[in-house]
Design an enzyme around this catalytic site. Sequence first.
Site, PDB file in Angstrom:
ATOM      1  N   VAL A 207       1.115  -1.192   0.043  1.00 43.39           N
ATOM      2  CA  VAL A 207       0.045   0.120  -0.183  1.00 43.39           C
ATOM      3  C   VAL A 207       1.133   1.195   0.052  1.00 43.39           C
ATOM      4  CG1 VAL A 207      -1.721   1.110   1.495  1.00 43.39           C
ATOM      5  CG2 VAL A 207      -1.758  -0.989   1.533  1.00 43.39           C
ATOM      6  N   HIS A 208       0.646   2.259  -0.932  1.00 42.94           N
ATOM      7  CA  HIS A 208       1.368   3.442  -0.444  1.00 42.94           C
ATOM      8  C   HIS A 208       0.421   4.525  -1.335  1.00 42.94           C
ATOM      9  CE1 HIS A 208       2.505   2.698  -4.756  1.00 42.94           C
ATOM     10  NE2 HIS A 208       2.615   3.809  -5.283  1.00 42.94           N
ATOM     11  N   ARG A 209      -0.395   4.400  -2.658  1.00 45.67           N
ATOM     12  CA  ARG A 209      -1.160   6.074  -3.051  1.00 45.67           C
ATOM     13  C   ARG A 209      -1.317   6.450  -1.604  1.00 45.67           C
ATOM     14  NH1 ARG A 209      -0.235   5.763  -7.661  1.00 45.67           N
ATOM     15  NH2 ARG A 209       0.657   3.470  -8.197  1.00 45.67           N
TER      16      ARG A 209
END
Length: 367
Positions: A207-209
């Site tokens: 997850v990085h957005r």
Amino acid sequence: MSALPPRSIALVLGTRPELVKLTELITLLGPAAHVVHTGQHYDEEMSGRFVSELGIPEPTYLTGIGGRPRAVQISAALEQLDALFAEQPPLAVVVQGDTNAALAGALAANARGLPLVHVEAGLRSHDRAMPEEHNRVLIDRLADVLCAATPENRDNLVAEGVATDRIEITGNTVVEAVHGRLPDSGVRAELLSSLGLEEDGYVLATVHRPENTDDPEALEAVLTELAALARDLPVVVPLHPRTRDRIEAAGLTGLLAGLRVTRPLGYRDFLALARHAALLVSDSGGVQEEVTVLGRPLVVVRNSTERPEAMADFAVLVRPGPELGAAARARLRGGAAERDRLAALPSPFGDGTASRRIATLLTAHAA
Ligand code: UD1
Ligand code: UDP
């Protein structure tokens, strides 16, 4: 490819996925490639490790860009690229995807009147909240050669009025990246055993957005669902530095307790884990493509996707929250039969020849 003079093709990149997806093209270009790294990603495990693991020739590094606000990343890179292109004019400039580094490279090429080749052109989420959507639309406006990965990507460009003679359907270079870097089965088995994991017995999540990390409620919802899944099977989470920072800032570290949190992984190790995961959960663009080559199911946690091709069979799109857990459990119930079905399907992102096609186009346009 040897017809091109040394260092005559500037490849401007700055992040992990660009390093992954331009490797094969850089290799094919050989001495003609001049890799310019803006330093948008700067941690060893997001950048330097990929340069060495992927065998990329020593890049020219720009300075003062990593960790800065978006406008500064673009403007500082643009200024330095302009000076570089004035001193060492390339015959053509290549950018990939939709990052701030790619937009800076496109603007710099345009400002010096240099032919611009956009790898992975024509992706559209139609989601104006994403900086990447603005970056990719702007790059496609400026590009002279638009390498669309799929017919859908080409249709997006045609619908916006891009002249068809500027567009080529090449496939996505990620296909050859996966084929070239996936470790063999013995190495994969050793890695899994060293981590205490069993084939088809764990979930791999990234997850990085900003939509999932910068909004503490969304971040908490994603971590809560992953933690609930981890009560049934191991959930491996290589944490992007942005996500690590935001988890700490939001006081959510406690939600990591049941997860197998790791530092960002090298590309081969990540592919090996992805290959044997019972399920992936991710908001990554590249992972949406890689699962179609590896034949694994994916739950995409996002408001929108610019990769609808992956949604037909391989992936489902969900918002943070209980929908995530429900979709993950539904996909896990598909078991071996579903994984076998996916493994038998061709990737909608091409056949592994995109880099070769792009190298041929470049040779023609740089002449
Ligand atoms: C960028 C891209 C995104 C891509 C992602 C790949 C844009 C607008 N975004 O997002 O499209 O999917 O890279 O991973 O170009 N950080 C570190 N060390 C690093 C890199 C980042 O600590 O090596 C932290 C810093 O706090 C930084 C934050 O992560 O401010 C965000 O980094 P940035 O490169 O701006 O955006 P990404 O979220 O990585
Ligand atoms: N990746 C990796 N190690 C990790 C997580 C991801 O090598 O720990 C690879 C992944 O296989 C893919 C790329 O990094 O090729 C995707 O990067 P990211 O998700 O950061 O960016 P996006 O694709 O969303 O732009």
